[in-house]
Design a protein around this motif. Structure first.
Motif, mmCIF file in Angstrom:
data_model
loop_
_atom_site.group_PDB
_atom_site.id
_atom_site.type_symbol
_atom_site.label_atom_id
_atom_site.label_comp_id
_atom_site.label_asym_id
_atom_site.label_seq_id
_atom_site.Cartn_x
_atom_site.Cartn_y
_atom_site.Cartn_z
ATOM 1 N N GLY A 62 0.697 -1.231 0.012
ATOM 2 C CA GLY A 62 -0.090 -0.032 0.032
ATOM 3 C C GLY A 62 0.995 1.250 -0.123
ATOM 4 N N GLU A 63 0.325 2.195 0.872
ATOM 5 C CA GLU A 63 1.054 3.526 0.662
ATOM 6 C C GLU A 63 2.320 3.456 1.210
ATOM 7 O OE1 GLU A 63 0.646 7.717 3.601
ATOM 8 O OE2 GLU A 63 -0.582 6.074 3.842
ATOM 9 N N GLY A 64 3.396 3.878 0.398
ATOM 10 C CA GLY A 64 5.039 3.890 0.768
ATOM 11 C C GLY A 64 5.538 2.929 0.135
ATOM 12 N N THR A 65 5.192 2.027 -0.664
ATOM 13 C CA THR A 65 5.667 0.827 -1.486
ATOM 14 C C THR A 65 6.744 1.436 -2.271
ATOM 15 O OG1 THR A 65 3.705 -0.707 -1.214
ATOM 16 C CG2 THR A 65 5.585 -1.150 -2.876
ATOM 17 N N VAL A 66 6.650 2.368 -2.960
ATOM 18 C CA VAL A 66 7.679 3.008 -3.880
ATOM 19 C C VAL A 66 8.756 3.547 -3.151
ATOM 20 C CG1 VAL A 66 8.109 4.692 -5.722
ATOM 21 C CG2 VAL A 66 6.035 3.257 -5.777
ATOM 22 N N ASP A 67 8.463 4.528 -2.242
ATOM 23 C CA ASP A 67 9.370 4.961 -1.375
ATOM 24 C C ASP A 67 10.299 4.031 -0.582
ATOM 25 O OD1 ASP A 67 8.463 7.578 -2.484
ATOM 26 O OD2 ASP A 67 7.154 8.006 -0.684
ATOM 27 N N ALA A 68 9.638 3.008 -0.173
ATOM 28 C CA ALA A 68 10.546 2.269 0.667
ATOM 29 C C ALA A 68 11.307 1.446 -0.084
ATOM 30 C CB ALA A 68 9.411 1.215 1.494
ATOM 31 N N LEU A 69 10.880 1.191 -1.325
ATOM 32 C CA LEU A 69 12.081 0.360 -2.282
ATOM 33 C C LEU A 69 13.000 1.321 -2.873
ATOM 34 C CD1 LEU A 69 9.351 -2.142 -4.027
ATOM 35 C CD2 LEU A 69 11.532 -2.667 -2.416
ATOM 36 N N LEU A 70 12.555 2.301 -3.222
ATOM 37 C CA LEU A 70 13.717 3.243 -3.488
ATOM 38 C C LEU A 70 14.624 3.821 -2.492
ATOM 39 C CD1 LEU A 70 11.576 6.139 -5.580
ATOM 40 C CD2 LEU A 70 12.925 3.953 -6.389
ATOM 41 N N THR A 71 14.359 3.860 -1.277
ATOM 42 C CA THR A 71 15.203 4.130 -0.094
ATOM 43 C C THR A 71 16.082 2.916 0.038
ATOM 44 O OG1 THR A 71 13.719 5.577 0.749
ATOM 45 C CG2 THR A 71 15.500 4.688 2.308
ATOM 46 N N ALA A 72 15.618 1.752 0.145
ATOM 47 C CA ALA A 72 16.196 0.646 0.391
ATOM 48 C C ALA A 72 17.316 0.107 -0.778
ATOM 49 C CB ALA A 72 15.334 -0.587 0.592
ATOM 50 N N SER A 73 16.922 0.587 -1.873
ATOM 51 C CA SER A 73 17.436 -0.084 -3.240
ATOM 52 C C SER A 73 18.327 0.921 -3.917
ATOM 53 C CB SER A 73 16.643 -0.985 -3.999
ATOM 54 O OG SER A 73 16.079 -1.979 -3.227
ATOM 55 N N GLU A 74 18.234 2.384 -3.644
ATOM 56 C CA GLU A 74 18.677 3.491 -4.123
ATOM 57 C C GLU A 74 18.429 3.425 -5.708
ATOM 58 O OE1 GLU A 74 23.134 2.972 -3.692
ATOM 59 O OE2 GLU A 74 22.943 3.531 -1.477
ATOM 60 N N GLY A 75 17.111 3.427 -5.630
ATOM 61 C CA GLY A 75 16.467 3.518 -7.209
ATOM 62 C C GLY A 75 16.466 4.952 -7.507
ATOM 63 N N THR A 76 15.608 5.316 -8.601
ATOM 64 C CA THR A 76 15.437 6.445 -9.093
ATOM 65 C C THR A 76 13.748 6.737 -9.099
ATOM 66 O OG1 THR A 76 17.376 6.293 -10.436
ATOM 67 C CG2 THR A 76 15.542 8.018 -11.078
ATOM 68 N N GLY A 77 13.278 7.847 -8.700
ATOM 69 C CA GLY A 77 12.011 8.226 -9.149
ATOM 70 C C GLY A 77 11.653 9.000 -10.205
ATOM 71 N N ILE A 78 10.607 8.284 -11.015
ATOM 72 C CA ILE A 78 10.181 8.756 -12.583
ATOM 73 C C ILE A 78 9.116 9.510 -12.329
ATOM 74 C CG2 ILE A 78 9.829 8.163 -14.729
ATOM 75 C CD1 ILE A 78 12.725 7.299 -13.743
ATOM 76 N N PRO A 79 9.432 10.954 -12.341
ATOM 77 C CA PRO A 79 7.935 11.735 -12.616
ATOM 78 C C PRO A 79 7.274 11.531 -13.777
ATOM 79 C CG PRO A 79 9.936 12.994 -13.322
ATOM 80 C CD PRO A 79 10.353 11.637 -12.827
ATOM 81 N N ILE A 80 5.851 11.345 -13.711
ATOM 82 C CA ILE A 80 4.916 11.097 -15.008
ATOM 83 C C ILE A 80 3.589 11.857 -14.777
ATOM 84 C CG2 ILE A 80 3.966 9.158 -13.935
ATOM 85 C CD1 ILE A 80 3.812 7.782 -16.727
ATOM 86 N N THR A 81 2.851 12.353 -16.040
ATOM 87 C CA THR A 81 1.720 12.866 -16.024
ATOM 88 C C THR A 81 0.912 11.629 -16.644
ATOM 89 O OG1 THR A 81 2.426 15.160 -16.327
ATOM 90 C CG2 THR A 81 0.287 14.652 -17.067
ATOM 91 N N CYS A 82 -0.213 11.419 -15.838
ATOM 92 C CA CYS A 82 -1.172 10.351 -16.344
ATOM 93 C C CYS A 82 -2.508 10.572 -15.973
ATOM 94 C CB CYS A 82 -0.727 9.021 -15.849
ATOM 95 S SG CYS A 82 -0.842 8.802 -14.020
ATOM 96 N N THR A 83 -3.254 9.717 -16.339
ATOM 97 C CA THR A 83 -4.816 9.865 -15.934
ATOM 98 C C THR A 83 -4.971 9.363 -14.680
ATOM 99 O OG1 THR A 83 -5.545 9.297 -17.950
ATOM 100 C CG2 THR A 83 -7.238 9.072 -16.545
ATOM 101 N N GLY A 84 -5.702 10.388 -13.641
ATOM 102 C CA GLY A 84 -6.099 10.048 -12.414
ATOM 103 C C GLY A 84 -7.272 9.098 -12.031
ATOM 104 N N PRO A 85 -7.463 9.053 -10.914
ATOM 105 C CA PRO A 85 -8.460 8.214 -10.602
ATOM 106 C C PRO A 85 -10.030 8.715 -11.120
ATOM 107 C CG PRO A 85 -7.931 9.140 -8.751
ATOM 108 C CD PRO A 85 -6.859 9.355 -9.648
ATOM 109 N N LEU A 86 -10.091 10.168 -11.140
ATOM 110 C CA LEU A 86 -11.335 10.735 -11.726
ATOM 111 C C LEU A 86 -11.252 11.015 -13.411
ATOM 112 C CD1 LEU A 86 -12.234 13.020 -8.639
ATOM 113 C CD2 LEU A 86 -13.173 10.956 -9.142
ATOM 114 N N GLY A 87 -10.320 10.586 -14.080
ATOM 115 C CA GLY A 87 -10.077 10.790 -15.347
ATOM 116 C C GLY A 87 -9.538 12.055 -15.751
ATOM 117 N N GLU A 88 -8.878 12.947 -14.684
ATOM 118 C CA GLU A 88 -8.195 14.202 -15.058
ATOM 119 C C GLU A 88 -6.690 13.843 -15.228
ATOM 120 O OE1 GLU A 88 -7.812 13.752 -10.751
ATOM 121 O OE2 GLU A 88 -8.671 12.722 -12.302
ATOM 122 N N LYS A 89 -5.976 14.682 -15.663
ATOM 123 C CA LYS A 89 -4.428 14.391 -15.777
ATOM 124 C C LYS A 89 -4.029 14.718 -14.484
ATOM 125 C CE LYS A 89 -4.056 12.914 -19.756
ATOM 126 N NZ LYS A 89 -3.543 11.269 -20.113
#
Length: 378
Positions: free
Chosen positions: A45-72
């Motif tokens: 759930g919440e925090g999965t990306v951050d936990a793995l990036l912190t533990a594995s020294e990965g890279t965050g990738i910003p992206i614009t996509c369709t949100g849950p209500l259909g907006e960008k």
């Protein structure tokens, strides 16, 4: 002492990374010259990306996509050094992204999740880890599958829309144009629930209400999911697989793509070499926002306790709120402590969570040191 700090998030207050840093500061401020290793945890759930990036020294990738209500929306996912993409449903189609007054599964979609997966494929990722918790949707992955190239039509051969309300109108699907690169990748889905797709314990019945579904909608969605499953999975191999109903049926959609549904905490722990770290510790401290017997079944602190116990390492649980009956917890934890140290409203507890966690961490570690010193003198 070597102390491993491995909390989950304190939902609504602190991410697992923030909680880890707060606990580390508290320990170091005591002045005992402890070695503190932070291993932020999550269970899908919440925090999965951050936990793995912190533990594995990965890279965050910003992206614009369709949100849950259909907006960008502007959001992010992660890519680890081995070209594994980490995608968190809560960051793309999450319940916190939808105001309470707009929560209605008819008007939400997982389309953006498909867009993020395509972006990861375009960047050369061959492995994808999906954190499945926290969705605002109940579309059985319809939106995601449409973004990935599936076609769906109503009885008049009109193309189906991307929202939850469109699920009930599906009469025919075509998967021939589904993204072919999906056949060449491995998808692991971090899932901490065991619900089937439909039925009395299915996605709609159990989780629909928290996403704004009314009683009549729940019945309609249950029927729609059963129909959708019969079209995309005619042999009915996946509808009743444990976790198929997770995240509004996204578990089912990923199963149809050949994904493996695994324990979220275990997946994060393995990716961050948690067991190797814990086995060399003198003390392990974990935590979460609220703890009860369910903590022991699939939740991150329970997983941490299992690892610590396997290696004979004492493990302490710090929680925003503890169940009145902590006896089940004490079967796995050396001690369980609420961080609330005085009468406070829920809102005040959440606002002051950082300070409360800091103070309780200091108290507990100070006690452990004093006990250790007393043993050495005796």
């Amino acid at each position: 002492m070597k102390i491993v700090v491995a909390p989950d998030s304190f939902k609504g207050s602190l991410t697992s990374t923030e909680a880890s840093q707060t606990m580390k500061k508290a320990i170091l401020d005591l002045g005992y010259e402890d070695t503190v290793v932070t291993k932020p945890m999550a269970d899908g759930g919440e925090g999965t990306v951050d936990a793995l990036l912190t533990a594995s020294e990965g890279t965050g990738i910003p992206i614009t996509c369709t949100g849950p209500l259909g907006e960008k929306i502007n959001t992010y996912y992660g890519i680890l050094e081995d070209q594994t993409a980490i995608i968190e449903v809560a960051n793309v189609a999450g319940l916190p992204q939808v105001p309470a007054t707009k929560r209605n599964p008819d008007a939400t979609t997982t389309y953006g999740l498909g867009e993020v997966i395509l972006d990861a494929l375009n960047r050369g990722c061959k492995n994808i880890i999906i954190g499945l918790g926290g969705s605002a949707t109940n579309d059985a992955g319809l939106g995601m599958l449409l973004a990935l190239g599936m076609e769906a039509f109503d009885k008049n051969e009109n193309p189906i829309g991307i929202f939850g309300r469109d699920l009930a109108n599906i009469d025919r699907i075509n998967v021939e144009n589904l993204e072919p690169r999906l056949n060449d990748i491995q998808i692991q889905v971090a899932c901490d629930v065991d619900n089937p797709l439909y039925g009395e314990k299915g996605a709609s019945a159990v989780y629909g209400p928290q996403k704004g579904a009314k009683e009549e909608q729940i019945m309609s969605y249950d029927t729609a999911m059963k129909n959708f499953a019969s079209l995309i999975d005619p042999d009915n191999k996946n509808s009743f697989v444990s976790g198929a109903g997770a995240a509004g049926g996204l578990g089912f959609a990923f199963l149809t793509l050949g994904a493996n549904l695994v324990s979220g905490a275990e997946l994060v722990g393995e990716a961050s070499a948690m067991e190797q770290t814990i086995r060399h510790a003198d003390l392990v401290i974990t935590g979460e926002g609220q703890s009860d017997e369910q903590t022991l079944y699939g939740k991150a602190p329970g997983y941490i306790a299992d690892l610590a116990n396997a290696h004979g390492i004492p493990v302490i649980l710090l929680s925003g709120a503890l169940s009145r009956d902590i006896d089940p917890l004490l079967q796995k934890f050396s001690g369980c402590y609420s961080i609330t140290n005085r009468p406070l409203s829920l809102e005040s507890c959440m606002d002051q969570a950082e300070d409360l966690l800091y103070q309780q961490t200091k108290q507990v570690v100070h006690l452990v040191h004093r006990i250790s010193e007393a043993k050495q003198l005796s």
